[in-house]
Design a protein around this motif. Structure first.
Motif, PDB file in Angstrom:
ATOM      1  N   PHE A   1       0.835  -1.195   0.000  1.00  0.00           N
ATOM      2  CA  PHE A   1       0.000   0.000   0.000  1.00  0.00           C
ATOM      3  C   PHE A   1       0.874   1.251   0.000  1.00  0.00           C
ATOM      4  O   PHE A   1       1.888   1.308   0.708  1.00  0.00           O
ATOM      5  N   VAL A   2       0.453   2.258  -0.768  1.00  0.00           N
ATOM      6  CA  VAL A   2       1.168   3.534  -0.818  1.00  0.00           C
ATOM      7  C   VAL A   2       0.318   4.662  -0.250  1.00  0.00           C
ATOM      8  O   VAL A   2       0.751   5.385   0.639  1.00  0.00           O
ATOM      9  N   ALA A   3      -0.897   4.826  -0.796  1.00  0.00           N
ATOM     10  CA  ALA A   3      -1.742   5.940  -0.373  1.00  0.00           C
ATOM     11  C   ALA A   3      -3.184   5.644  -0.749  1.00  0.00           C
ATOM     12  O   ALA A   3      -3.448   4.889  -1.685  1.00  0.00           O
ATOM     13  N   ALA A   4      -4.104   6.279  -0.009  1.00  0.00           N
ATOM     14  CA  ALA A   4      -5.531   6.121  -0.298  1.00  0.00           C
ATOM     15  C   ALA A   4      -6.248   7.431  -0.038  1.00  0.00           C
ATOM     16  O   ALA A   4      -5.808   8.248   0.776  1.00  0.00           O
ATOM     17  N   ILE A   5      -7.373   7.592  -0.730  1.00  0.00           N
ATOM     18  CA  ILE A   5      -8.168   8.798  -0.590  1.00  0.00           C
ATOM     19  C   ILE A   5      -9.634   8.406  -0.622  1.00  0.00           C
ATOM     20  O   ILE A   5     -10.044   7.550  -1.405  1.00  0.00           O
ATOM     21  N   SER A   6     -10.417   9.039   0.244  1.00  0.00           N
ATOM     22  CA  SER A   6     -11.829   8.715   0.325  1.00  0.00           C
ATOM     23  C   SER A   6     -12.585   9.289  -0.874  1.00  0.00           C
ATOM     24  O   SER A   6     -12.037  10.018  -1.690  1.00  0.00           O
ATOM     25  N   ARG A   7     -13.868   8.987  -0.934  1.00  0.00           N
ATOM     26  CA  ARG A   7     -14.667   9.332  -2.101  1.00  0.00           C
ATOM     27  C   ARG A   7     -14.630  10.818  -2.435  1.00  0.00           C
ATOM     28  O   ARG A   7     -14.553  11.191  -3.605  1.00  0.00           O
ATOM     29  N   ARG A   8     -14.701  11.659  -1.434  1.00  0.00           N
ATOM     30  CA  ARG A   8     -14.707  13.091  -1.690  1.00  0.00           C
ATOM     31  C   ARG A   8     -13.397  13.757  -1.304  1.00  0.00           C
ATOM     32  O   ARG A   8     -13.293  14.983  -1.330  1.00  0.00           O
ATOM     33  N   GLY A   9     -12.414  12.942  -0.953  1.00  0.00           N
ATOM     34  CA  GLY A   9     -11.094  13.477  -0.651  1.00  0.00           C
ATOM     35  C   GLY A   9     -10.917  13.988   0.767  1.00  0.00           C
ATOM     36  O   GLY A   9      -9.886  14.585   1.064  1.00  0.00           O
ATOM     37  N   SER A  10     -11.886  13.751   1.617  1.00  0.00           N
ATOM     38  CA  SER A  10     -11.801  14.302   2.968  1.00  0.00           C
ATOM     39  C   SER A  10     -10.895  13.484   3.887  1.00  0.00           C
ATOM     40  O   SER A  10     -10.409  13.993   4.905  1.00  0.00           O
TER      41      SER A  10
END
Length: 122
Positions: free
Chosen positions: A47-56
């Protein structure tokens, strides 16, 4: 079905920067949590990075914190990974991934891209 297409990989000198892009299609992009993973030769995918649906909500692996930035543009159905201060240990195939939530996408993504190679020369 979600199709993910990565771009932006290439050869860069240590200390340099690259920006990866991942274009998604097949589902409403704003309903997808997105992530980046990477796999170096002889190593497991990580894993490197993740972002939620709206970027919050954003999450990073400790190894890239402060150097990489994940972002998304829901109007363009695209997620990005800005990589700065690249090191030889960042060299890998980078994969875009998608899932229904950040919990899912960080551990067991539902959809994967084909990957893009990042090569860091020292």
């Amino acid at each position: 079905q979600v199709r993910l297409v990565e771009s932006g990989g290439g050869l860069v000198q240590a200390g340099g920067s690259l920006r990866l892009s991942c274009a998604a299609s097949g589902r409403t992009f704003s309903n997808l949590a997105m992530a980046w993973f990477r796999q170096a030769p002889g190593k497991e995918r990580e894993f490197v990075a993740a972002i939620s649906r709206r970027g919050s909500s954003i999450y990073y692996a400790d190894s890239v914190k402060g150097r990489f930035t994940i972002s998304r543009d829901n109007a363009k159905n695209t997620v990005y990974l800005q990589m700065n201060s690249l090191k030889s240990e960042d060299m890998a195939v980078y994969y875009c991934a998608a899932g229904d939530s950040t919990g899912d996408v960080t551990s067991r993504p539902t959809f994967w891209g084909q990957g893009t190679q990042v090569t860091v020369s020292s």
